[in-house]
Scaffold this active site. Structure first.
Site, mmCIF file in Angstrom:
data_model
loop_
_atom_site.group_PDB
_atom_site.id
_atom_site.type_symbol
_atom_site.label_atom_id
_atom_site.label_comp_id
_atom_site.label_asym_id
_atom_site.label_seq_id
_atom_site.Cartn_x
_atom_site.Cartn_y
_atom_site.Cartn_z
ATOM 1 N N TRP A 19 -57.143 -68.274 51.421
ATOM 2 C CA TRP A 19 -58.251 -69.069 51.955
ATOM 3 C C TRP A 19 -58.572 -70.183 50.967
ATOM 4 O O TRP A 19 -58.669 -69.922 49.764
ATOM 5 C CB TRP A 19 -59.463 -68.153 52.156
ATOM 6 C CG TRP A 19 -60.548 -68.792 52.965
ATOM 7 C CD1 TRP A 19 -61.695 -69.360 52.490
ATOM 8 C CD2 TRP A 19 -60.594 -68.912 54.391
ATOM 9 N NE1 TRP A 19 -62.449 -69.850 53.533
ATOM 10 C CE2 TRP A 19 -61.796 -69.587 54.710
ATOM 11 C CE3 TRP A 19 -59.732 -68.538 55.419
ATOM 12 C CZ2 TRP A 19 -62.157 -69.881 56.023
ATOM 13 C CZ3 TRP A 19 -60.102 -68.832 56.733
ATOM 14 C CH2 TRP A 19 -61.298 -69.498 57.020
ATOM 15 N N HIS A 49 -59.581 -61.171 49.287
ATOM 16 C CA HIS A 49 -59.383 -61.505 50.704
ATOM 17 C C HIS A 49 -58.063 -62.251 50.926
ATOM 18 O O HIS A 49 -57.955 -63.105 51.802
ATOM 19 C CB HIS A 49 -60.576 -62.308 51.229
ATOM 20 C CG HIS A 49 -61.850 -61.521 51.175
ATOM 21 N ND1 HIS A 49 -62.349 -60.823 52.257
ATOM 22 C CD2 HIS A 49 -62.680 -61.259 50.144
ATOM 23 C CE1 HIS A 49 -63.454 -60.195 51.894
ATOM 24 N NE2 HIS A 49 -63.674 -60.442 50.619
ATOM 25 N N HIS A 53 -55.937 -57.480 54.320
ATOM 26 C CA HIS A 53 -57.074 -56.919 53.584
ATOM 27 C C HIS A 53 -58.175 -56.464 54.524
ATOM 28 O O HIS A 53 -58.188 -56.807 55.707
ATOM 29 C CB HIS A 53 -57.627 -57.948 52.596
ATOM 30 C CG HIS A 53 -58.285 -59.122 53.264
ATOM 31 N ND1 HIS A 53 -57.569 -60.194 53.752
ATOM 32 C CD2 HIS A 53 -59.588 -59.391 53.545
ATOM 33 C CE1 HIS A 53 -58.402 -61.071 54.286
ATOM 34 N NE2 HIS A 53 -59.638 -60.599 54.189
ATOM 35 N N ASP A 55 -62.308 -56.312 55.195
ATOM 36 C CA ASP A 55 -63.628 -56.851 54.873
ATOM 37 C C ASP A 55 -64.641 -55.729 55.002
ATOM 38 O O ASP A 55 -64.756 -55.106 56.067
ATOM 39 C CB ASP A 55 -64.046 -57.931 55.897
ATOM 40 C CG ASP A 55 -63.463 -59.304 55.590
ATOM 41 O OD1 ASP A 55 -62.611 -59.415 54.701
ATOM 42 O OD2 ASP A 55 -63.903 -60.259 56.265
ATOM 43 N N HIS A 59 -69.285 -58.087 52.381
ATOM 44 C CA HIS A 59 -68.683 -59.432 52.305
ATOM 45 C C HIS A 59 -69.707 -60.505 52.668
ATOM 46 O O HIS A 59 -69.730 -61.567 52.081
ATOM 47 C CB HIS A 59 -67.494 -59.490 53.266
ATOM 48 C CG HIS A 59 -66.701 -60.744 53.211
ATOM 49 N ND1 HIS A 59 -66.460 -61.452 52.060
ATOM 50 C CD2 HIS A 59 -66.058 -61.424 54.199
ATOM 51 C CE1 HIS A 59 -65.726 -62.518 52.332
ATOM 52 N NE2 HIS A 59 -65.468 -62.521 53.617
ATOM 53 N N HIS A 163 -68.335 -63.438 61.384
ATOM 54 C CA HIS A 163 -68.353 -62.352 60.390
ATOM 55 C C HIS A 163 -69.642 -61.540 60.483
ATOM 56 O O HIS A 163 -69.621 -60.306 60.494
ATOM 57 C CB HIS A 163 -68.243 -62.929 58.972
ATOM 58 C CG HIS A 163 -66.842 -63.133 58.500
ATOM 59 N ND1 HIS A 163 -66.173 -64.311 58.645
ATOM 60 C CD2 HIS A 163 -65.974 -62.285 57.877
ATOM 61 C CE1 HIS A 163 -64.951 -64.196 58.122
ATOM 62 N NE2 HIS A 163 -64.807 -62.977 57.661
ATOM 63 N N GLU A 175 -58.114 -58.132 58.215
ATOM 64 C CA GLU A 175 -57.645 -59.500 58.363
ATOM 65 C C GLU A 175 -56.265 -59.628 57.720
ATOM 66 O O GLU A 175 -55.901 -58.846 56.844
ATOM 67 C CB GLU A 175 -58.634 -60.467 57.693
ATOM 68 C CG GLU A 175 -60.005 -60.443 58.377
ATOM 69 C CD GLU A 175 -61.080 -61.224 57.647
ATOM 70 O OE1 GLU A 175 -61.962 -61.776 58.326
ATOM 71 O OE2 GLU A 175 -61.045 -61.265 56.407
HETATM 72 ZN ZN LIG Z 1 -61.816 -61.124 54.382
#
Ligand SMILES: [Zn+2]
Length: 219
Positions: A19, A49, A53, A55, A59, A163, A175
């Protein structure tokens, strides 16, 4: 005859996609038998992340459960791979056709699986879960939602709302799956994160075993 387990996690490597703004992944060797050391020991550096992975609610929810609070059975058991045709986002009207039920483990297979993982460059235009579709899934009371790129939410726009809608409702998120080798339908699913104390997320290994449609009462 049970079908084989399919690895739906992405390989972790130096300079892999992540990301934008998250730390880059680096896997180096502090000791290396190839250089004459007695042992090889790798050093891992990455954001929590990156790659496949989980979450945890923490998070984005203050005081929310952390990775080590995750009940293992959230991530082990029957699930369903749903093929999403929409090339922009997962929308309520497409989900409605699939009759999502309370307690289901839902894995969303989009064009991301075949397109996004080819490159180490971040793909901004990945298929994401639209915020109202996230509210829909949360209201249905699903157990977990898995997606096939780095975030449930969009790169731009309402990614944070997506989210919050899911994590705030106690839905655990996976994810960074690659579902290219998996057909839609009922599956067994296993995905276990590293037990990082107090963490907001953790890398995980994820496996899927297809179940025969209709005959899938087996656990
Ligand atoms: Zn994540």
């Amino acid at each position: 005859v049970p079908s084989r387990w399919i690895d739906v996690s992405v390989p972790l490597k130096t300079d892999m996609v992540h990301w934008p703004g998250d730390p880059a992944a680096r896997i180096s060797r502090t000791l290396d038998v190839e250089r004459g050391d007695s042992y090889t020991v790798s050093f891992l550096e990455m954001g929590a992340h990156t790659g496949t992975h989980i979450d945890a609610p923490a998070h984005c929810i203050r005081g929310g459960p952390t990775i080590d609070d995750m009940p293992p059975d959230a991530m082990i058991g029957r699930g369903r791979v749903i093929a999403i045709r929409d090339r922009e986002s997962v929308k309520v009207r497409e989900l409605e056709r699939h009759g999502v039920r309370r307690g289901e483990r839902i894995l969303l297979k989009t064009v991301n699986s075949g397109q996004c993982w080819e490159s180490d460059a971040f793909v901004e235009e990945f298929v994401y879960i639209a915020a109202n579709a996230a509210h829909y899934l949360a209201a249905r009371g699903v157990r977990l939602v898995g997606v096939d790129y780095l975030s449930v939410g969009a790169f731009r726009g309402d990614g944070e709302e997506t989210h919050r809608a899911l994590l705030g409702a106690g839905v655990w998120l996976v994810e960074g799956l690659n579902l290219a080798k998996v057909r839609p339908g009922p599956v067994e699913f296993v995905c276990l994160p590293l037990k990082l104390l107090g963490a907001d997320g953790a890398p995980a290994r994820a496996l899927i075993r297809p179940l025969q449609s209709g005959g899938g009462r087996r656990r």
